[in-house]
Design an enzyme around this catalytic site. Structure first.
Site, PDB file in Angstrom:
ATOM      1  N   GLU A   1       0.833  -1.199  -0.021  1.00  0.00           N
ATOM      2  CA  GLU A   1       0.149  -0.152  -0.095  1.00  0.00           C
ATOM      3  C   GLU A   1       0.970   1.279   0.068  1.00  0.00           C
ATOM      4  OE1 GLU A   1      -2.991  -0.296   3.383  1.00  0.00           O
ATOM      5  OE2 GLU A   1      -4.179  -1.925   2.088  1.00  0.00           O
TER       6      GLU A   1
ATOM      7  N   GLU B   1      -5.550  -9.014   1.266  1.00  0.00           N
ATOM      8  CA  GLU B   1      -6.197  -8.577   2.437  1.00  0.00           C
ATOM      9  C   GLU B   1      -7.302  -8.372   2.109  1.00  0.00           C
ATOM     10  OE1 GLU B   1      -4.710  -4.953   4.825  1.00  0.00           O
ATOM     11  OE2 GLU B   1      -2.615  -5.602   4.212  1.00  0.00           O
TER      12      GLU B   1
HETATM   13  C1  GBH Z   1      -4.615  -1.951   5.436  1.00  0.00           C
HETATM   14  O1  GBH Z   1      -5.055  -1.040   5.100  1.00  0.00           O
HETATM   15  C2  GBH Z   1      -3.380  -2.354   5.908  1.00  0.00           C
HETATM   16  O2  GBH Z   1      -2.538  -2.946   4.744  1.00  0.00           O
HETATM   17  C3  GBH Z   1      -3.279  -3.045   7.220  1.00  0.00           C
HETATM   18  O3  GBH Z   1      -1.873  -2.794   7.761  1.00  0.00           O
HETATM   19  C4  GBH Z   1      -4.351  -2.572   7.956  1.00  0.00           C
HETATM   20  O4  GBH Z   1      -4.177  -3.084   9.433  1.00  0.00           O
HETATM   21  C5  GBH Z   1      -5.521  -2.983   7.380  1.00  0.00           C
HETATM   22  O5  GBH Z   1      -5.673  -2.417   6.180  1.00  0.00           O
HETATM   23  C6  GBH Z   1      -6.840  -2.594   8.112  1.00  0.00           C
HETATM   24  O6  GBH Z   1      -7.037  -1.147   8.190  1.00  0.00           O
HETATM   25  O7  GBH Z   1      -8.230   6.661   5.177  1.00  0.00           O
HETATM   26  O8  GBH Z   1      -7.324   8.517   6.517  1.00  0.00           O
HETATM   27  O9  GBH Z   1      -9.393   7.661   6.964  1.00  0.00           O
HETATM   28  C7  GBH Z   1      -6.118  -0.516   4.568  1.00  0.00           C
HETATM   29  C8  GBH Z   1      -6.171   1.071   4.291  1.00  0.00           C
HETATM   30  C9  GBH Z   1      -5.454   2.926   5.426  1.00  0.00           C
HETATM   31  C10 GBH Z   1      -7.730   2.179   5.560  1.00  0.00           C
HETATM   32  C11 GBH Z   1      -5.924   3.904   6.461  1.00  0.00           C
HETATM   33  C12 GBH Z   1      -8.046   2.961   6.612  1.00  0.00           C
HETATM   34  C13 GBH Z   1      -7.836   4.958   7.503  1.00  0.00           C
HETATM   35  C14 GBH Z   1      -7.056   6.292   7.548  1.00  0.00           C
HETATM   36  N1  GBH Z   1      -6.303   1.777   5.402  1.00  0.00           N
HETATM   37  N2  GBH Z   1      -7.211   4.211   6.743  1.00  0.00           N
HETATM   38  S1  GBH Z   1      -8.102   7.384   6.235  1.00  0.00           S
END
Ligand code: GBH
Length: 503
Positions: free
Chosen positions: A200, A394
């Site tokens: 990512e 994932e």
């Molecule tokens: C994945 O991110 C990751 O690879 C993993 O490590 C993580 O634990 C898992 O998903 C669950 O989240 O977009 O500013 O509101 C997924 C992408 C990025 C989605 C951060 C949620 C929250 C911050 N994620 N996002 S924001």
């Protein structure tokens, strides 16, 4: 409401009695097509995923160097409740127990990541034998249990020492990543055949360096952010070259790249809405939440024109040969899928986003509406554009789990979520999209980055005080899914799977 009619024609309707899942056989899947009406290919990689900083703990043990997450998580206000990954799930010490859980679950594959500063405390230079030994023991244990490793080289825990040298802003960061990959290839490619270079880029570049909500917490200018993104993709490509050159068994080695798939799904199955969603899914705005900026250079050798236009004068200057180098042949594309936005063709003919109605079902994480159709449309659109086999690296749901009075962890929301999403994935496979695997996020409840331990994504509950693990109901459910090759999914479907609010 409008959202309920998403792809109505292709619903797996209750009226049909049993859900029709025809053979998933498709010419493009080298992984091997299914026989006898099974919804998933025979050698489908049923798996679970974790990431080093989220599960390992042992943050300063056995010679490990600090990562940007070790530093960032100590900053006041950076993480929910001041949580850190210092101990996390203590997987560093409990990995055998965790592999035993995987064995009991019946997974074929385990996606894990290596902590760069654990094996190279300064990011480059002298390696750390004890750190390398941990991964060596992990791989041996997986092998003993017949579980195929998928090694993610980098899942966000960047060495603090390299960050101090400029991190991804430094052009040399691509060579640093190549040096790190060389070490992993030399030490582990006898046992690791499936690799993912990075997890990512939208997050470690966008959230980490532009929004500043993930480590290292910087808010760079747009132009600097694009430079970091450019170097990140150069690093990916160099890692692919290293693996091709050095992996022990080149032919058996599969190399991929993993994106935070930003899915647009059509509001209805009308062709104009499907095309609106297709346009939207590859459109690039002035932020990191898109697909094409991170994939076109790597897979097609060019930056998307709309993204270049919105970047304007912030577009970094780079060597003309960079784009050729960035495009290295890959064996698969890893897509992490959690949710979709809905699109239809607007009156002006352009894609128009349609928000979910008030009260629409969501996971425990505010950012995650429950939108099963993303598991159909995401793979389909990505395959149409990039023509690579896909792996769902994932997929999962956050819930606020608790131990119930009967001592068990009941997580029906997670079961219903996975059930719907997997049926949509089966439908994509049936329609000819080559999908080689599905990795549930996650095996364990773990350190959910800026959300700390608030969000639980595990199939296994973790008590972070005692480090006791308790499989949730979803664990037993997923075990049956795996054991039946997905056939158990066709039982008990009362509503069309994409109709999440059917009342
Ligand atoms: C994945 O991110 C990751 O690879 C993993 O490590 C993580 O634990 C898992 O998903 C669950 O989240 O977009 O500013 O509101 C997924 C992408 C990025 C989605 C951060 C949620 C929250 C911050 N994620 N996002 S924001």
């Amino acid at each position: 409401m409008a959202n309920h009619s998403v792809s109505r024609r292709v619903f797996l309707g209750a009226s049909a009695g049993s859900v029709a899942l025809a053979s998933a056989a498709h010419a493009a899947t080298k992984a091997g097509a299914s026989k006898g009406g099974a919804p998933f290919p025979k050698d489908f990689a049923w798996g679970v995923a974790t990431a080093s900083y989220q599960v390992e703990g042992a943050a300063a043990e056995d010679g490990k160097g600090p990562s940007v997450w070790d530093v960032f998580s100590k900053k006041k206000g950076a993480i929910f409740d001041g949580n850190t990954g210092d101990v996390a799930c203590d997987h560093y010490h409990l990995f055998k127990e965790d592999i035993a859980l995987m064995k009991s679950l019946g997974v074929k594959s385990y996606r894990f990541s290596v902590s760069w500063p654990r094996v190279l405390p300064d990011g480059v230079g002298a390696s750390n034998p004890k750190g390398l030994d941990f991964y060596s023991r992990l791989l041996d244990e997986l092998h003993k249990n017949g579980i195929e490793p998928l090694c993610t080289i980098f899942h966000w825990d960047y060495p603090q020492a390299l960050y101090k040298k400029g991190g991804w802003l430094n052009r040399d960061s691509a060579e640093w990543f190549a040096e790190y990959t060389t070490l992993l290839a030399d030490k582990f490619s006898d046992r690791v055949k499936i690799w993912a270079t990075q997890n990512e880029p939208q997050c470690f570049i966008g959230l980490g360096l532009l929004d500043g909500v993930h480590a290292p917490g910087d808010k760079l200018t747009y132009s600097q952010y694009l430079t970091a993104a450019h170097n990140g993709m150069r690093a990916h490509a160099k890692a692919v070259q290293v693996l091709r050159a050095r992996a022990k068994d080149g032919k058996a080695t599969k190399v991929g790249y993993v994106v935070a798939a930003q899915i647009a799904q059509p509001l209805t199955d009308k062709p104009e809405d499907v095309e609106a969603a297709r346009t939207a899914i590859f459109a690039v705005g002035r932020h990191q939440w898109n697909n094409a900026w991170w994939m076109d250079p790597v897979l097609l050798g060019k930056y998307p024109e709309d993204g270049v236009a919105v970047a304007g004068k912030d577009m970094p200057k780079f060597k003309p040969t960079d784009l050729d180098e960035m495009k290295q042949p890959l064996d698969y594309l890893g897509i992490n899928i959690y949710k979709a936005d809905n699109y239809k063709r607007g009156v002006d003919g352009k894609p128009q986003q349609v928000p979910v109605p008030p009260g629409y079902p969501r996971s425990g994480a505010d950012w995650q509406p429950i939108t099963p159709g993303c598991m159909y449309w995401g793979p389909r659109f990505f395959y149409d554009r990039y023509k690579l086999p896909l792996s769902i690296t994932e997929n999962g749901l956050a819930t606020r789990d608790q131990v119930f009075l009967d001592g068990k962890i009941h997580d029906p929301q997670r079961i219903d979520f996975m059930h719907r999403y997997l049926l949509e994935l089966a439908r994509a496979i049936k329609d000819g999209v080559p999908v080689t695997g599905y990795y549930a996020w996650s095996l364990l409840d773990n350190f959910e980055w800026a959300d700390g331990y608030k969000q639980r994504f595990g199939l296994v509950y973790v008590d972070f005080q005692s480090q006791k693990r308790v499989p949730k109901d979803s664990f037993d459910w997923f075990k049956k899914v795996i054991a039946s090759g997905g056939r158990s999914l066709t039982e008990k479907v009362a509503f069309p799977v994409t109709q999440v609010t059917p009342l």
